[in-house]
Design a protein around this motif. Sequence first.
Motif, PDB file in Angstrom:
ATOM      1  N   THR A   1      -5.011   7.954  -1.650  1.00 43.12           N
ATOM      2  CA  THR A   1      -4.856   7.864  -2.756  1.00 43.12           C
ATOM      3  C   THR A   1      -4.730   5.776  -3.102  1.00 43.12           C
ATOM      4  O   THR A   1      -5.321   6.097  -4.225  1.00 43.12           O
ATOM      5  CB  THR A   1      -2.669   7.614  -2.930  1.00 43.12           C
ATOM      6  N   LEU A   2      -4.533   5.736  -2.577  1.00 39.17           N
ATOM      7  CA  LEU A   2      -4.787   4.020  -2.419  1.00 39.17           C
ATOM      8  C   LEU A   2      -6.764   3.749  -2.827  1.00 39.17           C
ATOM      9  O   LEU A   2      -7.799   3.021  -3.792  1.00 39.17           O
ATOM     10  CB  LEU A   2      -4.875   3.531  -1.984  1.00 39.17           C
ATOM     11  N   LEU A   3      -7.381   4.620  -1.634  1.00 44.46           N
ATOM     12  CA  LEU A   3      -9.125   4.558  -1.724  1.00 44.46           C
ATOM     13  C   LEU A   3      -9.710   5.708  -3.175  1.00 44.46           C
ATOM     14  O   LEU A   3     -10.222   4.938  -3.960  1.00 44.46           O
ATOM     15  CB  LEU A   3      -9.246   5.575  -0.958  1.00 44.46           C
ATOM     16  N   ILE A   4      -8.813   6.506  -3.379  1.00 47.91           N
ATOM     17  CA  ILE A   4      -9.407   7.430  -4.613  1.00 47.91           C
ATOM     18  C   ILE A   4      -8.872   6.380  -6.291  1.00 47.91           C
ATOM     19  O   ILE A   4      -9.406   6.191  -7.187  1.00 47.91           O
ATOM     20  CB  ILE A   4      -8.983   8.146  -5.088  1.00 47.91           C
ATOM     21  N   GLY A   5      -7.355   5.563  -6.049  1.00 48.02           N
ATOM     22  CA  GLY A   5      -7.302   4.700  -7.211  1.00 48.02           C
ATOM     23  C   GLY A   5      -8.300   4.042  -7.585  1.00 48.02           C
ATOM     24  O   GLY A   5      -9.067   3.123  -8.433  1.00 48.02           O
ATOM     25  N   ALA A   6      -9.164   3.069  -6.068  1.00 53.46           N
ATOM     26  CA  ALA A   6      -9.891   1.946  -6.537  1.00 53.46           C
ATOM     27  C   ALA A   6     -11.311   2.158  -6.472  1.00 53.46           C
ATOM     28  O   ALA A   6     -11.857   1.394  -7.289  1.00 53.46           O
ATOM     29  CB  ALA A   6     -10.227   1.079  -4.856  1.00 53.46           C
ATOM     30  N   THR A   7     -12.069   3.454  -6.269  1.00 50.82           N
ATOM     31  CA  THR A   7     -13.553   4.096  -6.896  1.00 50.82           C
ATOM     32  C   THR A   7     -12.915   4.646  -7.997  1.00 50.82           C
ATOM     33  O   THR A   7     -14.462   4.383  -9.208  1.00 50.82           O
ATOM     34  CB  THR A   7     -13.430   5.575  -5.887  1.00 50.82           C
ATOM     35  N   LEU A   8     -12.278   4.442  -8.664  1.00 46.55           N
ATOM     36  CA  LEU A   8     -12.050   5.214 -10.253  1.00 46.55           C
ATOM     37  C   LEU A   8     -12.139   3.629 -10.433  1.00 46.55           C
ATOM     38  O   LEU A   8     -12.813   3.986 -11.808  1.00 46.55           O
ATOM     39  CB  LEU A   8     -11.248   5.730 -10.060  1.00 46.55           C
ATOM     40  N   ALA A   9     -11.340   2.545 -10.300  1.00 49.22           N
ATOM     41  CA  ALA A   9     -11.273   1.972 -11.093  1.00 49.22           C
ATOM     42  C   ALA A   9     -12.598   1.066 -11.422  1.00 49.22           C
ATOM     43  O   ALA A   9     -13.245   0.481 -12.295  1.00 49.22           O
ATOM     44  CB  ALA A   9     -10.500   0.911 -10.399  1.00 49.22           C
ATOM     45  N   VAL A  10     -13.792   0.468 -10.108  1.00 57.51           N
ATOM     46  CA  VAL A  10     -14.438   0.108  -9.854  1.00 57.51           C
ATOM     47  C   VAL A  10     -15.438   1.060 -10.571  1.00 57.51           C
ATOM     48  O   VAL A  10     -16.596   0.918 -11.553  1.00 57.51           O
ATOM     49  CB  VAL A  10     -15.491   0.451  -8.071  1.00 57.51           C
ATOM     50  N   VAL A  11     -15.813   2.561 -10.880  1.00 56.16           N
ATOM     51  CA  VAL A  11     -16.484   3.799 -11.282  1.00 56.16           C
ATOM     52  C   VAL A  11     -15.972   3.203 -13.081  1.00 56.16           C
ATOM     53  O   VAL A  11     -17.590   3.141 -13.550  1.00 56.16           O
ATOM     54  CB  VAL A  11     -16.395   4.829 -11.275  1.00 56.16           C
ATOM     55  N   LEU A  12     -14.867   3.408 -13.558  1.00 55.69           N
ATOM     56  CA  LEU A  12     -14.808   2.947 -14.648  1.00 55.69           C
ATOM     57  C   LEU A  12     -15.536   1.621 -15.503  1.00 55.69           C
ATOM     58  O   LEU A  12     -14.993   1.220 -16.527  1.00 55.69           O
ATOM     59  CB  LEU A  12     -12.892   3.272 -15.163  1.00 55.69           C
ATOM     60  N   LEU A  13     -14.808   0.365 -13.941  1.00 57.01           N
ATOM     61  CA  LEU A  13     -15.206  -1.026 -14.992  1.00 57.01           C
ATOM     62  C   LEU A  13     -16.566  -0.767 -15.316  1.00 57.01           C
ATOM     63  O   LEU A  13     -17.378  -1.398 -15.964  1.00 57.01           O
ATOM     64  CB  LEU A  13     -14.298  -1.628 -14.037  1.00 57.01           C
ATOM     65  N   ALA A  14     -17.517  -0.019 -13.921  1.00 53.24           N
ATOM     66  CA  ALA A  14     -19.414  -0.445 -14.138  1.00 53.24           C
ATOM     67  C   ALA A  14     -19.532   0.457 -15.568  1.00 53.24           C
ATOM     68  O   ALA A  14     -20.782   0.366 -15.985  1.00 53.24           O
ATOM     69  CB  ALA A  14     -19.245   0.211 -12.874  1.00 53.24           C
ATOM     70  N   GLN A  15     -18.387   1.448 -15.774  1.00 53.00           N
ATOM     71  CA  GLN A  15     -19.368   2.524 -16.550  1.00 53.00           C
ATOM     72  C   GLN A  15     -18.840   2.028 -17.884  1.00 53.00           C
ATOM     73  O   GLN A  15     -19.341   1.800 -18.743  1.00 53.00           O
ATOM     74  CB  GLN A  15     -18.713   3.897 -16.746  1.00 53.00           C
ATOM     75  N   LYS A  16     -17.598   1.055 -18.038  1.00 57.78           N
ATOM     76  CA  LYS A  16     -17.182  -0.116 -19.499  1.00 57.78           C
ATOM     77  C   LYS A  16     -18.105  -1.056 -19.340  1.00 57.78           C
ATOM     78  O   LYS A  16     -18.694  -1.717 -21.096  1.00 57.78           O
ATOM     79  CB  LYS A  16     -15.801  -0.716 -19.389  1.00 57.78           C
ATOM     80  N   ALA A  17     -19.173  -2.143 -18.345  1.00 55.13           N
ATOM     81  CA  ALA A  17     -19.495  -2.904 -18.687  1.00 55.13           C
ATOM     82  C   ALA A  17     -20.600  -3.056 -18.569  1.00 55.13           C
ATOM     83  O   ALA A  17     -21.995  -3.134 -19.652  1.00 55.13           O
ATOM     84  CB  ALA A  17     -20.119  -3.935 -16.922  1.00 55.13           C
ATOM     85  N   PHE A  18     -21.340  -1.099 -18.116  1.00 56.57           N
ATOM     86  CA  PHE A  18     -23.274  -1.413 -17.979  1.00 56.57           C
ATOM     87  C   PHE A  18     -23.057   0.133 -18.833  1.00 56.57           C
ATOM     88  O   PHE A  18     -24.942   0.806 -19.442  1.00 56.57           O
ATOM     89  CB  PHE A  18     -23.502  -1.079 -16.581  1.00 56.57           C
ATOM     90  N   GLY A  19     -22.165   1.001 -19.157  1.00 60.29           N
ATOM     91  CA  GLY A  19     -22.382   2.533 -19.427  1.00 60.29           C
ATOM     92  C   GLY A  19     -23.066   3.207 -18.202  1.00 60.29           C
ATOM     93  O   GLY A  19     -24.655   3.524 -19.172  1.00 60.29           O
ATOM     94  N   ILE A  20     -22.997   3.301 -17.710  1.00 58.25           N
ATOM     95  CA  ILE A  20     -23.572   4.351 -16.405  1.00 58.25           C
ATOM     96  C   ILE A  20     -23.032   5.931 -16.922  1.00 58.25           C
ATOM     97  O   ILE A  20     -23.587   6.061 -15.692  1.00 58.25           O
ATOM     98  CB  ILE A  20     -23.907   3.709 -15.275  1.00 58.25           C
TER      99      ILE A  20
END
Length: 259
Positions: free
Chosen positions: A236-255
């Motif tokens: 659960t911790l790993l899934i949450g961390a992965t989702l956080a990284v992807v969402l932040l990158a999507q917000k910052a770079f629009g990927i």
Amino acid sequence: MKTNKWLIFMLFVALLILLGPFLVIFFASFEPTSTLRFPTTGFTLFWFKKVIAMPMFQKSFILSLRLAMLSSLLALLFGVPVGYVTARYDFRMKAFVELVTTLPVIIPGMVAGLALLRFFVLLNIFKIETTLLIGHTAIVLPYVVRSTISSLVNFPVSIEEAARSLGATPLRNFFLIVLPNIRVGIVSAFILTFITSFNNVPISLFLTGPGVSTLPIVMMTYMEYYYNPSIAALSTLLIGATLAVVLLAQKAFGISKLL
């Protein structure tokens, strides 16, 4: 437009198949008893505190994090130039280069892991962590090459030609014109390679050794002896961390269109 009930039903089934296992793991991580079960009989954060404090998970997490970071950076270092040359130039060995850079994705992971193990045993010159780094770099390199090629498809060659006509050298053209315009593809490739390397099992299973194990391998070994919610909490911790990284990158770079 009239809503099709069958399409709605198929969408619901698809979401259930995709999200169902993750939801089961998520809720099972809060189980208060010492048995991994779903549905849960209560709520507790004990297992989260336990896995965070366990030295075996801490050590393997740091190793996996370091391997994922270094292998992703090395894959970018080699993969971006290879992707650029493959996309922009025609040469005699082009088809062979494309095949070689695709092989780590086509070949089953267990076969690739066994091949790498035999290769490094024959060489017998690298430490275990070095062999892991080389193996992880090899399996994530194709993602960088393909992402770079896809990004260059949408980047007109005329812009590079215009820069060259104004006096830019090939090297200056690459760093000042090409890289800034394909940065979204590079960022998405880095995230994809990082996650792939961090979660890799087949290569790590063959190349790990005494005292050197990545987090997925330690998790597998732990589950052979203990069937408590610890692994569910860590997942659960790993899934949450992965989702956080992807969402932040999507917000910052629009990927979102590239991942």
